[in-house]
Every structure is written in C-alpha cells, then in structure tokens.
Design a protein around this motif. Structure first.
Motif, PDB file in Angstrom:
ATOM      1  N   ASP A   2      24.722  37.907 -43.336  1.00 37.50           N
ATOM      2  CA  ASP A   2      24.428  38.139 -45.058  1.00 37.50           C
ATOM      3  C   ASP A   2      25.268  38.848 -45.196  1.00 37.50           C
ATOM      4  O   ASP A   2      25.691  39.161 -47.055  1.00 37.50           O
ATOM      5  CB  ASP A   2      24.617  36.627 -45.728  1.00 37.50           C
ATOM      6  N   ASP A   3      24.519  39.428 -44.531  1.00 40.17           N
ATOM      7  CA  ASP A   3      23.984  40.716 -44.923  1.00 40.17           C
ATOM      8  C   ASP A   3      25.251  41.916 -45.347  1.00 40.17           C
ATOM      9  O   ASP A   3      25.504  42.558 -45.879  1.00 40.17           O
ATOM     10  CB  ASP A   3      23.355  41.788 -43.655  1.00 40.17           C
ATOM     11  N   LEU A   4      26.391  41.359 -44.593  1.00 40.22           N
ATOM     12  CA  LEU A   4      27.744  42.171 -44.299  1.00 40.22           C
ATOM     13  C   LEU A   4      28.657  41.435 -45.298  1.00 40.22           C
ATOM     14  O   LEU A   4      29.411  42.095 -46.009  1.00 40.22           O
ATOM     15  CB  LEU A   4      28.328  41.981 -42.802  1.00 40.22           C
ATOM     16  N   GLY A   5      28.014  40.397 -45.691  1.00 44.92           N
ATOM     17  CA  GLY A   5      29.057  40.227 -47.100  1.00 44.92           C
ATOM     18  C   GLY A   5      30.606  39.186 -46.381  1.00 44.92           C
ATOM     19  O   GLY A   5      31.161  39.083 -46.880  1.00 44.92           O
ATOM     20  N   TYR A   6      30.747  39.420 -45.122  1.00 46.45           N
ATOM     21  CA  TYR A   6      32.314  38.487 -44.705  1.00 46.45           C
ATOM     22  C   TYR A   6      31.640  38.017 -42.637  1.00 46.45           C
ATOM     23  O   TYR A   6      30.320  38.609 -42.229  1.00 46.45           O
ATOM     24  CB  TYR A   6      33.355  39.528 -44.494  1.00 46.45           C
ATOM     25  N   LYS A   7      32.340  37.191 -42.367  1.00 50.07           N
ATOM     26  CA  LYS A   7      31.911  36.832 -41.077  1.00 50.07           C
ATOM     27  C   LYS A   7      33.454  37.912 -40.167  1.00 50.07           C
ATOM     28  O   LYS A   7      34.340  37.740 -40.315  1.00 50.07           O
ATOM     29  CB  LYS A   7      32.366  35.173 -40.803  1.00 50.07           C
ATOM     30  N   PRO A   8      32.450  38.620 -39.393  1.00 55.21           N
ATOM     31  CA  PRO A   8      32.846  39.342 -38.065  1.00 55.21           C
ATOM     32  C   PRO A   8      34.018  38.820 -37.061  1.00 55.21           C
ATOM     33  O   PRO A   8      33.168  37.805 -36.207  1.00 55.21           O
ATOM     34  CB  PRO A   8      32.122  40.146 -37.875  1.00 55.21           C
ATOM     35  N   ILE A   9      34.828  39.111 -37.025  1.00 53.68           N
ATOM     36  CA  ILE A   9      35.424  37.999 -35.365  1.00 53.68           C
ATOM     37  C   ILE A   9      35.352  38.997 -34.463  1.00 53.68           C
ATOM     38  O   ILE A   9      34.864  39.625 -34.355  1.00 53.68           O
ATOM     39  CB  ILE A   9      37.330  38.429 -35.983  1.00 53.68           C
ATOM     40  N   THR A  10      35.531  38.077 -33.623  1.00 52.74           N
ATOM     41  CA  THR A  10      35.302  38.332 -31.819  1.00 52.74           C
ATOM     42  C   THR A  10      35.993  39.032 -31.475  1.00 52.74           C
ATOM     43  O   THR A  10      37.340  38.533 -31.543  1.00 52.74           O
ATOM     44  CB  THR A  10      34.492  36.889 -31.135  1.00 52.74           C
ATOM     45  N   LEU A  11      35.753  40.215 -31.037  1.00 53.80           N
ATOM     46  CA  LEU A  11      36.900  40.934 -30.221  1.00 53.80           C
ATOM     47  C   LEU A  11      36.251  41.896 -29.043  1.00 53.80           C
ATOM     48  O   LEU A  11      34.971  42.437 -29.811  1.00 53.80           O
ATOM     49  CB  LEU A  11      37.592  41.675 -31.825  1.00 53.80           C
ATOM     50  N   SER A  12      37.323  41.700 -27.900  1.00 63.94           N
ATOM     51  CA  SER A  12      36.644  42.747 -27.377  1.00 63.94           C
ATOM     52  C   SER A  12      36.939  44.233 -27.861  1.00 63.94           C
ATOM     53  O   SER A  12      38.334  44.571 -28.937  1.00 63.94           O
ATOM     54  CB  SER A  12      38.142  43.067 -26.159  1.00 63.94           C
ATOM     55  N   VAL A  13      35.857  45.412 -27.405  1.00 62.59           N
ATOM     56  CA  VAL A  13      35.607  46.124 -27.482  1.00 62.59           C
ATOM     57  C   VAL A  13      37.101  47.141 -27.299  1.00 62.59           C
ATOM     58  O   VAL A  13      37.691  48.262 -28.255  1.00 62.59           O
ATOM     59  CB  VAL A  13      34.579  47.414 -27.323  1.00 62.59           C
ATOM     60  N   ASP A  14      37.531  47.210 -26.199  1.00 60.85           N
ATOM     61  CA  ASP A  14      38.862  47.855 -26.195  1.00 60.85           C
ATOM     62  C   ASP A  14      40.787  46.735 -27.273  1.00 60.85           C
ATOM     63  O   ASP A  14      40.945  47.825 -27.428  1.00 60.85           O
ATOM     64  CB  ASP A  14      39.619  47.331 -24.004  1.00 60.85           C
ATOM     65  N   LYS A  15      40.644  46.296 -27.437  1.00 58.85           N
ATOM     66  CA  LYS A  15      41.285  45.264 -28.267  1.00 58.85           C
ATOM     67  C   LYS A  15      40.520  46.547 -29.389  1.00 58.85           C
ATOM     68  O   LYS A  15      41.908  46.722 -30.905  1.00 58.85           O
ATOM     69  CB  LYS A  15      41.162  43.928 -28.712  1.00 58.85           C
ATOM     70  N   ALA A  16      39.641  45.881 -30.587  1.00 55.55           N
ATOM     71  CA  ALA A  16      38.825  46.964 -31.422  1.00 55.55           C
ATOM     72  C   ALA A  16      39.960  48.582 -31.371  1.00 55.55           C
ATOM     73  O   ALA A  16      39.994  48.864 -32.309  1.00 55.55           O
ATOM     74  CB  ALA A  16      37.814  46.816 -31.391  1.00 55.55           C
ATOM     75  N   ARG A  17      39.325  48.969 -29.953  1.00 60.54           N
ATOM     76  CA  ARG A  17      39.893  50.802 -29.877  1.00 60.54           C
ATOM     77  C   ARG A  17      41.885  50.875 -29.574  1.00 60.54           C
ATOM     78  O   ARG A  17      41.946  51.620 -30.902  1.00 60.54           O
ATOM     79  CB  ARG A  17      39.677  51.297 -28.909  1.00 60.54           C
ATOM     80  N   GLU A  18      42.292  49.570 -29.612  1.00 62.96           N
ATOM     81  CA  GLU A  18      43.471  49.751 -29.302  1.00 62.96           C
ATOM     82  C   GLU A  18      43.921  49.655 -30.999  1.00 62.96           C
ATOM     83  O   GLU A  18      44.880  50.078 -31.694  1.00 62.96           O
ATOM     84  CB  GLU A  18      44.038  48.296 -29.057  1.00 62.96           C
ATOM     85  N   GLU A  19      43.581  48.452 -31.765  1.00 64.59           N
ATOM     86  CA  GLU A  19      43.785  47.923 -33.179  1.00 64.59           C
ATOM     87  C   GLU A  19      43.674  49.773 -33.842  1.00 64.59           C
ATOM     88  O   GLU A  19      44.480  49.702 -34.837  1.00 64.59           O
ATOM     89  CB  GLU A  19      43.290  47.048 -33.814  1.00 64.59           C
ATOM     90  N   THR A  20      42.496  50.050 -33.735  1.00 66.64           N
ATOM     91  CA  THR A  20      41.967  51.436 -34.537  1.00 66.64           C
ATOM     92  C   THR A  20      42.700  52.367 -34.492  1.00 66.64           C
ATOM     93  O   THR A  20      43.395  53.197 -35.324  1.00 66.64           O
ATOM     94  CB  THR A  20      40.645  52.300 -34.200  1.00 66.64           C
TER      95      THR A  20
END
Length: 157
Positions: A2-20
């Motif tokens: 609830d601190d974030l105000g959303y539910k973070p999706i599960t994503l591998s670090v490599d995929k997150a880097r790729e998306e960024t």
C-alpha cells in the motif's frame, strides 16, 4: 504494498533494463537530433525503499551533447515537448527551475507504463552565462518492480 499505491509487477532485472532502454530509445527518436553524441552507459538498478529485499527500480540517465549549436538542442527539446502527449506521456511539470541558470525542463509520466522521464535543456542563458558544454539531459526512471523469487538484488547494479 500500500506504500506505493500500486501492486508492482514481477519482472526480471534484465527485462526491466531492456524495457527502460526501449523507452530511452523512443525518447531519443522523439527528440530527433541526428548529430552530436549520446552518452553510452545503459540503465542501472536500485532497490525501492518500501521493500529493498524484493522491489527494485531502473534509472537511465543519458544526454545528447557536442551538437553544432545550442539551437539544435532547443529544437529537439521543443519537438519532444510537443510530441510526448501524442505518444502516451502526460507532462506533469514544464518550465524554468529556480536555479541561477533558470534551466528549462520537463517531467512526464507514461500513461501506459510505470515510467517517468525528466528532461533538462542545459544551454547558455542571460542569468547563467555561457554554457561550456551545452546538452540535453534525459533521465528515465521506472516505478518499482518485484524481482522474481531467488533474485539477489544486492548483486544487481
């Protein structure tokens, strides 16, 4: 989370880097400056304060520099500002900051993904004087992602 105000999706670090990296490339395409240089290092990873053992975000600071004139940077910044809303971004801040240089900048949030960008136009100004290295500075930052089970975020950078 609830601190974030959303539910973070599960994503591998490599995929997150790729998306960024993909978002950075899209922003570079919207700026549409075909000269100069772009800084090289890719996105970095840091933990989110809300749950540093499981949540992380990406951050990709980069810039365009060594262009033929400051006008090239100004035109690229203006192109970006005009085109962001048509490409799924909501501009949440635009204008000059409170620094002596009165740097022009903008912050925009993606309307489809948990990403924000901050862009600053660092050029000469009457208040700051001559800018030695004019550049357009861009930072792409993600919201928090949940690391897949077994990921050691202390080994990511």
């Amino acid at each position: 989370m609830d601190d974030l105000g959303y539910k973070p999706i599960t994503l591998s670090v490599d995929k997150a880097r790729e998306e960024t990296s993909t978002i950075s490339s899209q922003i570079l395409d919207l700026i549409a400056i075909k000269e100069g240089k772009v800084t090289e290092p890719g996105p970095g990873v840091s933990t989110c304060d809300e749950d540093p053992g499981h949540l992380y975000k990406t951050r990709h600071p980069w810039s365009i520099y060594q262009v033929s004139s400051e006008d090239v940077l100004k035109q690229g910044f203006e192109r970006l500002r005009k085109q962001l809303p048509q490409h799924g971004w909501k501009i949440v801040r635009y204008g000059h900051d409170n620094s002596k240089a009165k740097t022009l900048g903008l912050t925009a949030d993606s309307t489809t993904k948990r990403f924000s960008i901050n862009v600053e136009l660092l050029v000469s100004s009457p208040t700051a004087g001559k800018e030695k290295e004019p550049l357009l500075a861009v930072t792409v930052v993600s919201g928090c992602f949940r690391a897949p089970e077994g990921t050691d975020l202390n080994k990511e950078y």
